[in-house]
Write an enzyme that holds these catalytic residues in place. Structure first.
Site, short mmCIF file in Angstrom:
data_model
loop_
_atom_site.label_atom_id
_atom_site.label_comp_id
_atom_site.label_asym_id
_atom_site.label_seq_id
_atom_site.Cartn_x
_atom_site.Cartn_y
_atom_site.Cartn_z
N TRP A 64 0.87 -1.19 0.00
CA TRP A 64 0.00 0.00 0.00
C TRP A 64 0.90 1.24 0.00
O TRP A 64 1.90 1.29 0.74
CB TRP A 64 -0.87 -0.05 1.26
N LYS A 116 -13.62 0.04 4.28
CA LYS A 116 -14.11 -0.76 3.15
C LYS A 116 -15.25 -1.67 3.57
O LYS A 116 -16.25 -1.78 2.87
CB LYS A 116 -12.99 -1.64 2.57
N ASP A 129 -1.66 -5.52 9.07
CA ASP A 129 -2.57 -4.48 8.59
C ASP A 129 -3.78 -5.20 7.98
O ASP A 129 -3.61 -6.03 7.09
CB ASP A 129 -1.86 -3.61 7.54
#
Ligand code: LMR
Length: 401
Positions: free
Chosen positions: A132, A249, A213
């Site tokens: 990311w 999300k 994560d």
């Protein structure tokens, strides 16, 4: 005062959204940012979120007072339970803590900041190659020496497992490893369970710190428990660890910044001390976390009927993404686009790592008004039954020329 301040580069992901918005072409497509869209390419407000909002707005006992510094316990405990599982040994033994954060980014930052102050084993932090766009920034800004670990094998378009294990063997003892809990961003390739076991074994041997994560729980397999498997396995193996959770999300709460940092320690007493330091850090940075998004998550996670409905909403999102993977794959196969494309359907989560080169991505943008990150990542959530033909034809053209 500001004469020496250099211009910073624009953000790799959000700058694409800005360019897309400014583009007047009706055929434009935004497959840059990882944000779910309906088949009509509209943002999706989860029906269960609307229900929770109605509960909130009708609750006359609610006010706008400050939240506790680490967030409401009902929220952080529910978030911890969601990732560790209700039967987690860490929960049974009360050796955990939860801190409400400014979504996943805040969890990464707060966790990294804490480690920069209290973790003495190593100043090195390893992130996957690729990862990311924000991981490097977050860890280097708090003073870590950030290194890459091998992850993606462009030849197999899969995981470079041997490279990953070798990098762990070569890393200085005690280094921090940022691991994507599921639905790896940007590649959509996760280790298998056997591979996770191998990773845990080397991490144990080298005393590496697992910094998970988890921004896409529910998007990898469509099952919240399955998607938490790696984290739960590490906890069962006795690791102390951090897990960053984002509800952007899986709740569609992008703007509300509802996140959590789950901390697993060796003892209950350690968890209390660690939490006290997090509260001190949080106080200096944001004082108290925001209430609205976390209240919605709190309501849903703590109500069996709403929780069930949430899993159905999640199912709708993950199924639509899988259908779009199939549609894009089928279109490319029909066009006879040179190369193999099965990775599009093999990969999981919100993204497809297409293997397109930066030069091809540039043509997609300039000639076709298709916006995706330079590394060839497609946010499948931006693909729909109405734009998939156009997208496939454009990819076909850039691959051939
Ligand atoms: C993404 O990777 O597109 C998302 O996680 C949005 C972000 O914060 O970068």
């Amino acid at each position: 005062v500001f004469q020496e301040v250099p211009q910073a580069p624009p953000d790799a992901i959000f700058n694409l959204t800005n360019q897309y918005k400014a583009d007047k072409d009706p055929k434009k497509i935004n497959i840059g940012v990882g944000a779910f869209r309906t088949d009509e390419l509209k943002p999706y407000v989860l029906p269960v979120v609307k229900k929770a909002e109605a509960i909130l707005f009708n609750d006359e006992t609610l006010d706008h007072e400050y939240q506790p510094i680490a967030g409401q316990k009902s929220y952080t405990n529910a978030a911890v339970k969601l990732i560790l599982g209700k039967d987690s040994p860490a929960i049974a033994e009360n050796r955990y803590a939860g801190v409400q954060t400014i979504s996943g980014t805040g969890a990464n930052h707060t966790g990294a900041l804490f480690l920069s102050l209290f973790y003495n084993k190593s100043k090195k932090c390893y992130i996957s190659n690729p990862t990311w766009a924000n991981h490097r920034n977050i860890f280097s800004l708090v003073g870590f020496e950030v290194e890459n670990y091998a992850y993606w094998n462009p030849e197999t378009r899969g995981l470079d497992y041997e490279g990953l294990i070798q990098s762990m063997r070569d890393a200085p003892e005690g280094s921090i490893y940022v691991l994507h809990a599921c639905a790896h961003n940007p590649t959509g390739v996760d280790p298998t369970r056997e591979q996770w076991k191998g990773i845990a074994k080397v991490m144990r041997e080298k005393n590496l710190f697992p910094f998970f994560d988890c921004a896409y729980q529910g998007f990898a397999s469509g099952d919240l428990d399955n998607d938490a498997w790696a984290v739960r396995y590490f906890v069962e193996q006795g690791f102390e660890l951090f897990v960053c959770q984002s509800f952007a999300k899986n709740f569609g709460l992008y703007g509300e910044r509802a996140g959590n940092l789950t901390i697993v320690t060796k003892s209950s007493e350690e968890a209390q001390r660690v939490l006290s330091q997090f509260e001190k850090l949080q106080r200096s940075e944001i004082s108290n976390p925001p209430a609205f998004g976390s209240r919605i998550v709190d309501i849903v996670l703590n109500d069996a009927a709403l929780y069930k409905e949430w899993t159905e909403n999640l199912q709708y999102m993950s199924t639509r993404i899988i259908e779009m993977r199939k549609a894009l794959y089928n279109n490319l196969i029909q066009l006879g686009t040179p190369g193999t494309w099965n990775h599009i359907t093999d990969q999981i989560g919100m993204f497809s790592f297409t293997g397109l080169k930066a030069s091809q991505v540039k043509v997609l943008k300039e000639k076709y008004h298709i916006y995706m990150t330079e590394n060839g990542r497609v946010s499948m959530a931006g693909v729909s039954t109405t734009n998939v033909d156009y997208l496939a034809k454009a990819i076909d053209d850039v691959v051939r020329n």
